[in-house]
Design an enzyme around this catalytic site. Structure first.
Site, PDB file in Angstrom:
ATOM      1  N   SER A  16       0.850  -1.188   0.000  1.00 39.20           N
ATOM      2  CA  SER A  16       0.000   0.000   0.000  1.00 39.20           C
ATOM      3  C   SER A  16       0.885   1.236   0.000  1.00 39.20           C
ATOM      4  O   SER A  16       1.691   1.430   0.924  1.00 39.20           O
ATOM      5  CB  SER A  16      -0.886   0.012   1.246  1.00 39.20           C
ATOM      6  OG  SER A  16      -1.400   1.333   1.415  1.00 39.20           O
ATOM      7  N   HIS A  41      -1.239  -1.278  -4.351  1.00 46.47           N
ATOM      8  CA  HIS A  41      -2.506  -0.970  -3.667  1.00 46.47           C
ATOM      9  C   HIS A  41      -2.561   0.524  -3.348  1.00 46.47           C
ATOM     10  O   HIS A  41      -1.638   1.092  -2.746  1.00 46.47           O
ATOM     11  CB  HIS A  41      -2.575  -1.799  -2.382  1.00 46.47           C
ATOM     12  CG  HIS A  41      -3.869  -1.698  -1.647  1.00 46.47           C
ATOM     13  ND1 HIS A  41      -4.984  -2.446  -1.974  1.00 46.47           N
ATOM     14  CD2 HIS A  41      -4.233  -0.950  -0.574  1.00 46.47           C
ATOM     15  CE1 HIS A  41      -5.966  -2.163  -1.137  1.00 46.47           C
ATOM     16  NE2 HIS A  41      -5.548  -1.240  -0.279  1.00 46.47           N
ATOM     17  N   ASP A  43      -4.738   3.543  -1.645  1.00 47.71           N
ATOM     18  CA  ASP A  43      -5.787   3.811  -0.660  1.00 47.71           C
ATOM     19  C   ASP A  43      -6.354   5.217  -0.804  1.00 47.71           C
ATOM     20  O   ASP A  43      -5.677   6.204  -0.509  1.00 47.71           O
ATOM     21  CB  ASP A  43      -5.217   3.629   0.753  1.00 47.71           C
ATOM     22  CG  ASP A  43      -5.050   2.157   1.109  1.00 47.71           C
ATOM     23  OD1 ASP A  43      -6.024   1.404   0.931  1.00 47.71           O
ATOM     24  OD2 ASP A  43      -3.959   1.776   1.565  1.00 47.71           O
ATOM     25  N   MET A  45      -8.982   7.922   0.512  1.00 48.51           N
ATOM     26  CA  MET A  45      -9.761   8.226   1.719  1.00 48.51           C
ATOM     27  C   MET A  45     -10.336   9.634   1.639  1.00 48.51           C
ATOM     28  O   MET A  45      -9.656  10.542   1.142  1.00 48.51           O
ATOM     29  CB  MET A  45      -8.860   8.132   2.956  1.00 48.51           C
ATOM     30  CG  MET A  45      -8.173   6.798   3.107  1.00 48.51           C
ATOM     31  SD  MET A  45      -7.282   6.727   4.668  1.00 48.51           S
ATOM     32  CE  MET A  45      -6.445   5.153   4.499  1.00 48.51           C
ATOM     33  N   HIS A  74      -8.448   1.093  -3.751  1.00 45.65           N
ATOM     34  CA  HIS A  74      -9.343   0.828  -2.618  1.00 45.65           C
ATOM     35  C   HIS A  74     -10.039   2.132  -2.237  1.00 45.65           C
ATOM     36  O   HIS A  74      -9.411   3.034  -1.675  1.00 45.65           O
ATOM     37  CB  HIS A  74      -8.479   0.284  -1.467  1.00 45.65           C
ATOM     38  CG  HIS A  74      -9.235  -0.011  -0.213  1.00 45.65           C
ATOM     39  ND1 HIS A  74      -8.586  -0.320   0.968  1.00 45.65           N
ATOM     40  CD2 HIS A  74     -10.573  -0.061   0.062  1.00 45.65           C
ATOM     41  CE1 HIS A  74      -9.499  -0.532   1.914  1.00 45.65           C
ATOM     42  NE2 HIS A  74     -10.706  -0.377   1.392  1.00 45.65           N
ATOM     43  N   MET A  76     -12.166   4.235  -0.056  1.00 48.27           N
ATOM     44  CA  MET A  76     -12.775   4.397   1.271  1.00 48.27           C
ATOM     45  C   MET A  76     -13.483   5.744   1.247  1.00 48.27           C
ATOM     46  O   MET A  76     -13.056   6.717   1.898  1.00 48.27           O
ATOM     47  CB  MET A  76     -11.678   4.327   2.347  1.00 48.27           C
ATOM     48  CG  MET A  76     -11.157   2.905   2.524  1.00 48.27           C
ATOM     49  SD  MET A  76      -9.577   2.823   3.373  1.00 48.27           S
ATOM     50  CE  MET A  76      -8.482   3.029   1.988  1.00 48.27           C
ATOM     51  N   MET A 145     -11.169  -6.371   5.449  1.00 46.91           N
ATOM     52  CA  MET A 145     -10.403  -5.411   6.256  1.00 46.91           C
ATOM     53  C   MET A 145     -10.024  -6.087   7.570  1.00 46.91           C
ATOM     54  O   MET A 145     -10.900  -6.524   8.329  1.00 46.91           O
ATOM     55  CB  MET A 145     -11.225  -4.150   6.538  1.00 46.91           C
ATOM     56  CG  MET A 145     -11.506  -3.266   5.338  1.00 46.91           C
ATOM     57  SD  MET A 145     -10.058  -2.803   4.364  1.00 46.91           S
ATOM     58  CE  MET A 145      -9.040  -1.965   5.590  1.00 46.91           C
ATOM     59  N   ASP A 181      -6.407  -6.815   4.161  1.00 49.80           N
ATOM     60  CA  ASP A 181      -5.862  -5.455   4.173  1.00 49.80           C
ATOM     61  C   ASP A 181      -5.831  -4.916   5.600  1.00 49.80           C
ATOM     62  O   ASP A 181      -6.888  -4.686   6.200  1.00 49.80           O
ATOM     63  CB  ASP A 181      -6.739  -4.571   3.280  1.00 49.80           C
ATOM     64  CG  ASP A 181      -6.167  -3.169   3.100  1.00 49.80           C
ATOM     65  OD1 ASP A 181      -5.080  -2.887   3.636  1.00 49.80           O
ATOM     66  OD2 ASP A 181      -6.827  -2.359   2.421  1.00 49.80           O
TER      67      ASP A 181
HETATM   68  C1  DX5 Z   1      -6.151   0.999   5.862  1.00 50.50           C
HETATM   69  C2  DX5 Z   1      -5.725   0.811   4.425  1.00 50.50           C
HETATM   70  C3  DX5 Z   1      -4.611  -0.183   4.290  1.00 50.50           C
HETATM   71  C4  DX5 Z   1      -3.393   0.237   5.031  1.00 50.50           C
HETATM   72  C5  DX5 Z   1      -2.541  -0.940   5.357  1.00 50.50           C
HETATM   73  O1  DX5 Z   1      -7.186   1.895   5.913  1.00 50.50           O
HETATM   74  O2  DX5 Z   1      -6.795   0.356   3.635  1.00 50.50           O
HETATM   75  O3  DX5 Z   1      -4.338  -0.493   2.940  1.00 50.50           O
HETATM   76  O4  DX5 Z   1      -2.621   1.152   4.339  1.00 50.50           O
HETATM   77  O5  DX5 Z   1      -1.456  -0.476   6.104  1.00 50.50           O
HETATM   78  P1  DX5 Z   1      -0.704  -1.404   7.132  1.00 50.50           P
HETATM   79  O6  DX5 Z   1      -0.146  -2.568   6.335  1.00 50.50           O
HETATM   80  O7  DX5 Z   1       0.355  -0.522   7.661  1.00 50.50           O
HETATM   81  O8  DX5 Z   1      -1.696  -1.865   8.149  1.00 50.50           O
HETATM   82 ZN    ZN Z   2      -6.403  -0.531   1.521  1.00 53.78          ZN
END
Ligand code: DX5
Ligand code: ZN
Length: 240
Positions: A16, A41, A43, A45, A74, A76, A145, A181
Site C-alpha cells: 500500500s 494498492h 488507498d 480516503m 481501494h 474508502m 479489512m 488489508d
Molecule cells: C487501511 C488501508 C490499508 C493500510 C494498510 O485503511 O486500507 O491499505 O494502508 O497499512 P498497514 O499494512 O500498515 O496496516
Molecule cells: Zn487498503
C-alpha cells in the site's frame, strides 16, 4: 483474470503506497515493483467514510504511468457511485468499494464493471461475510479489512481469520480473489493465508526501513511476507 491472464490463486503481495513517500510516488512504485511486488494498492480516503484524507482520481492518474503491474484502487469514500467513472478514467485496474459506503451495493458493483474495471468489494471488520452472499457473481475480488480502515500501522484483528475462511467457502470455485488489508506482517500473514486469502496488502511491513535510495529493504520485506504466506498455505494444504 486480467487481459487474457488466467485466474490464479497464487500468493500476491500488494504494497500500500499509503506508507510510501507521498512526495515521490513514481519512484516509490518503481522501486517496489523492481523489488518483486505483484500489485500496487492505492488507498483513497475522503475524511467522511473514514477519519483520514489521502488523494483522489488526479493523483491516481498521475501515478498510473509508473505502475507496470496492476493498480488496485481501494475506495474508502461515501458516496462512491459519482466517482467511479473518474477513477476508471484514471486507469484503475481494480476498483474496490465498501459494503458500508452506500445502500445500493449491487448497483455500485455493476457500475464498476460497466466502467471497464474489475470489481472489488471491501468489508469492514464488523460486517459479516454473509452481507455479500448475493453479489458474489458481480465481483472479482473481496477485500477483508483486518483493521478499521483509515490509517496504516494498526494491529491485525485475529477475529477476521474466520471471516476469510467463511468467504473462501462461500466463493467456492468462482474466480474471485480474497484480499486481506491491514496489519499484515510476516507474523500475521500465515493466519490469513491458511484461511484462504491470496492477495496480501501491506503498507508499513513493506516500506519500513527502506527508501528509494535503499530499495533492497523493500525486497527483503516483500520476500519475508511472501515466504511466510507460502509456507502457511503449504502447511494447510498438507494438513487437509
Ligand atoms: C487501511 C488501508 C490499508 C493500510 C494498510 O485503511 O486500507 O491499505 O494502508 O497499512 P498497514 O499494512 O500498515 O496496516
Ligand atoms: Zn487498503
Amino acid at each position: 483474470m486480467f487481459a487474457g491472464e488466467e485466474f490464479a490463486r497464487d500468493i500476491k503481495i500488494a504494497p500500500s503506497i499509503l506508507s510510501a513517500d507521498f512526495a515521490n510516488f513514481g519512484a516509490e512504485i518503481q522501486a517496489i515493483e523492481k523489488q518483486g511486488c505483484d500489485w500496487v494498492h492505492v488507498d483513497v480516503m475522503d475524511g467522511h467514510f473514514v477519519p483520514n484524507i489521502t488523494f483522489g482520481p488526479q493523483t491516481c492518474k498521475a501515478i498510473r504511468p509508473h505502475v507496470g503491474t496492476l493498480m488496485d484502487v481501494h475506495l474508502m469514500i461515501a458516496p462512491v457511485d459519482p466517482f467511479i467513472e473518474a477513477f476508471a478514467q484514471a486507469g484503475a485496474d481494480i476498483l474496490t468499494a465498501h459494503v458500508e459506503a452506500g445502500p445500493h451495493l449491487d448497483r455500485t458493483l455493476q457500475a464498476i464493471r460497466a466502467a471497464g474495471c474489475r470489481a472489488g468489494v471491501a468489508l469492514n471488520p464488523a460486517t459479516p461475510a454473509e452481507s455479500i452472499g448475493h453479489v458474489l457473481d458481480r465481483v472479482d475480488l473481496v477485500c477483508v479489512m483486518t483493521v478499521n480502515p483509515g490509517f496504516g500501522g494498526q494491529s491485525f484483528i485475529p477475529a477476521m481469520v474466520a471471516k476469510v475462511a467463511r468467504l473462501r467457502e462461500m466463493i467456492g470455485d468462482r474466480p474471485v480473489h480474497i484480499e486481506v488489508d491491514g496489519g499484515v506482517t510476516p507474523e500475521t500473514v500465515p493466519l490469513a493465508a491458511a484461511a484462504g486469502a491470496d492477495v496480501f496488502v501491506a503498507g508499513s511491513a513493506v516500506f519500513k526501513g527502506g527508501s528509494v535510495a535503499n530499495p533492497d529493504v523493500y525486497g527483503d520485506n516483500i520476500r519475508k511476507i511472501r515466504n511466510a504466506a507460502q509456507a502457511a498455505r503449504q502447511g494447510s494444504q498438507s494438513a487437509a
